[in-house]
Design an enzyme around this catalytic site. Sequence first.
Site, PDB file in Angstrom:
ATOM      1  N   GLY A   1      42.632 -22.003  -6.145  1.00 44.45           N
ATOM      2  CA  GLY A   1      42.448 -21.281  -7.412  1.00 44.45           C
ATOM      3  C   GLY A   1      43.439 -20.123  -7.515  1.00 44.45           C
ATOM      4  O   GLY A   1      44.098 -19.927  -8.539  1.00 44.45           O
ATOM      5  N   HIS A   2      43.562 -19.355  -6.414  1.00 45.96           N
ATOM      6  CA  HIS A   2      44.531 -18.248  -6.417  1.00 45.96           C
ATOM      7  C   HIS A   2      45.954 -18.791  -6.578  1.00 45.96           C
ATOM      8  O   HIS A   2      46.780 -18.212  -7.272  1.00 45.96           O
ATOM      9  CB  HIS A   2      44.474 -17.469  -5.101  1.00 45.96           C
ATOM     10  CG  HIS A   2      43.186 -16.753  -4.869  1.00 45.96           C
ATOM     11  ND1 HIS A   2      42.307 -17.115  -3.882  1.00 45.96           N
ATOM     12  CD2 HIS A   2      42.633 -15.691  -5.493  1.00 45.96           C
ATOM     13  CE1 HIS A   2      41.267 -16.296  -3.899  1.00 45.96           C
ATOM     14  NE2 HIS A   2      41.432 -15.431  -4.872  1.00 45.96           N
TER      15      HIS A   2
ATOM     16  N   GLN B   1      33.907  -2.033  -5.742  1.00 53.86           N
ATOM     17  CA  GLN B   1      33.295  -3.013  -6.649  1.00 53.86           C
ATOM     18  C   GLN B   1      32.134  -3.768  -6.017  1.00 53.86           C
ATOM     19  O   GLN B   1      31.537  -4.627  -6.649  1.00 53.86           O
ATOM     20  CB  GLN B   1      34.335  -3.988  -7.199  1.00 53.86           C
ATOM     21  CG  GLN B   1      34.888  -4.987  -6.189  1.00 53.86           C
ATOM     22  CD  GLN B   1      36.023  -5.800  -6.779  1.00 53.86           C
ATOM     23  OE1 GLN B   1      37.138  -5.325  -6.938  1.00 53.86           O
ATOM     24  NE2 GLN B   1      35.765  -7.057  -7.111  1.00 53.86           N
TER      25      GLN B   1
ATOM     26  N   MET C   1      41.568 -10.551  -3.647  1.00 53.38           N
ATOM     27  CA  MET C   1      40.950  -9.903  -2.485  1.00 53.38           C
ATOM     28  C   MET C   1      41.181 -10.775  -1.236  1.00 53.38           C
ATOM     29  O   MET C   1      40.468 -10.668  -0.247  1.00 53.38           O
ATOM     30  CB  MET C   1      39.457  -9.675  -2.742  1.00 53.38           C
ATOM     31  CG  MET C   1      39.237  -8.729  -3.920  1.00 53.38           C
ATOM     32  SD  MET C   1      37.710  -7.790  -3.846  1.00 53.38           S
ATOM     33  CE  MET C   1      36.509  -9.080  -4.044  1.00 53.38           C
TER      34      MET C   1
HETATM   35  O1  PAF Z   1      38.643 -11.136  -8.790  1.00 51.60           O
HETATM   36  C1  PAF Z   1      38.925 -10.466  -7.767  1.00 51.60           C
HETATM   37  O2  PAF Z   1      39.309 -10.979  -6.725  1.00 51.60           O
HETATM   38  C2  PAF Z   1      38.767  -8.947  -7.825  1.00 51.60           C
HETATM   39  O3  PAF Z   1      37.695  -8.590  -8.608  1.00 51.60           O
HETATM   40  C3  PAF Z   1      40.045  -8.226  -8.255  1.00 51.60           C
HETATM   41  C4  PAF Z   1      40.437  -8.590  -9.676  1.00 51.60           C
HETATM   42  C5  PAF Z   1      41.197  -8.579  -7.305  1.00 51.60           C
HETATM   43  C6  PAF Z   1      39.839  -6.725  -8.197  1.00 51.60           C
HETATM   44  O4  PAF Z   1      39.515  -6.293  -6.915  1.00 51.60           O
END
Ligand code: PAF
Length: 278
Positions: free
Chosen positions: A35-36, A60, A29
């Site tokens: 971490g990413h 979500q 997101m």
């Molecule tokens: O972990 C996240 O950043 C979100 O929940 C994801 C997996 C990108 C789904 O929107």
Amino acid sequence: MQIFKQKKYLQKHLRTITKGKSIGFVATMGSLHSGHLSLINSSKSICCITVCSIFINPTQFNNFNDYKNYPKDYNNDISLLKNIACDILYIPQVIDIYEEKIESRKYNLGKVAENLEGKYRPGHFDGVATVVEKLFDIVNPNIAFFGEKDLQQLQVVKKLVSITNRKLDIVGVKTTREPNGLAKSSRNKLLSKEHIKEASIIFKCLEYCKFNMHLSIKKLKLYIKNQFLLNQNVQLEYIEFVELNTFDKIKEWGGEKTNAVCIAAYINNVRLIDNIIL
Ligand code: PAF
């Protein structure tokens, strides 16, 4: 790095370049941190082509303000991804993902989606599963990488893949932490230096559990709850011990590496979650 805002162009491009090559996928997101980047690097180490998506998924979030205030830093994200040579970035608008209906599908994800985050954030996992399934349909990866920091989400995604009979491997990647142990999270950007210091109580408590597994789960829970009561600046939402794959709550220890302890807590109204596999 090639950047696509619309799925039709992304898919056309993928069709021309992938022929026989494996695709690794990292859904995010945005507001990227190390971490990413470790997810991207994991993908780069085993896949021929790495696709990252940045999409703040409205379905979500349980709370509109949380959605609106979710940190955004697109220019920095793009330069971080270019620096580590991510191959492709997909950064769509809401309409490209949801078309005319911004709503979650209803999944039968079973118990793994019911406890903990499932209980405190009703509908959250249907929202995650909806967007993840849409993104998988668009990118059609061979392997997708998710952080262990969102351990329940990782198990939910595995369940999603199994109930939808998708030919796709899901790989969990270890949590990256600040020097004081706080799990890296985009939400940390909403915290001051002082808050980051205080939030280290979460990791300290998780580690306490790891090093005191000779104690009963009941005793550990009580001890951790007391630690949070003594620290008024961080409010504990839950501490739970679960079976790693099913997220069933446990009262007795299972075998090595089959349990996890999970914490959700608020600091300065920012909700943080973390866990350790035990
Ligand atoms: O972990 C996240 O950043 C979100 O929940 C994801 C997996 C990108 C789904 O929107």
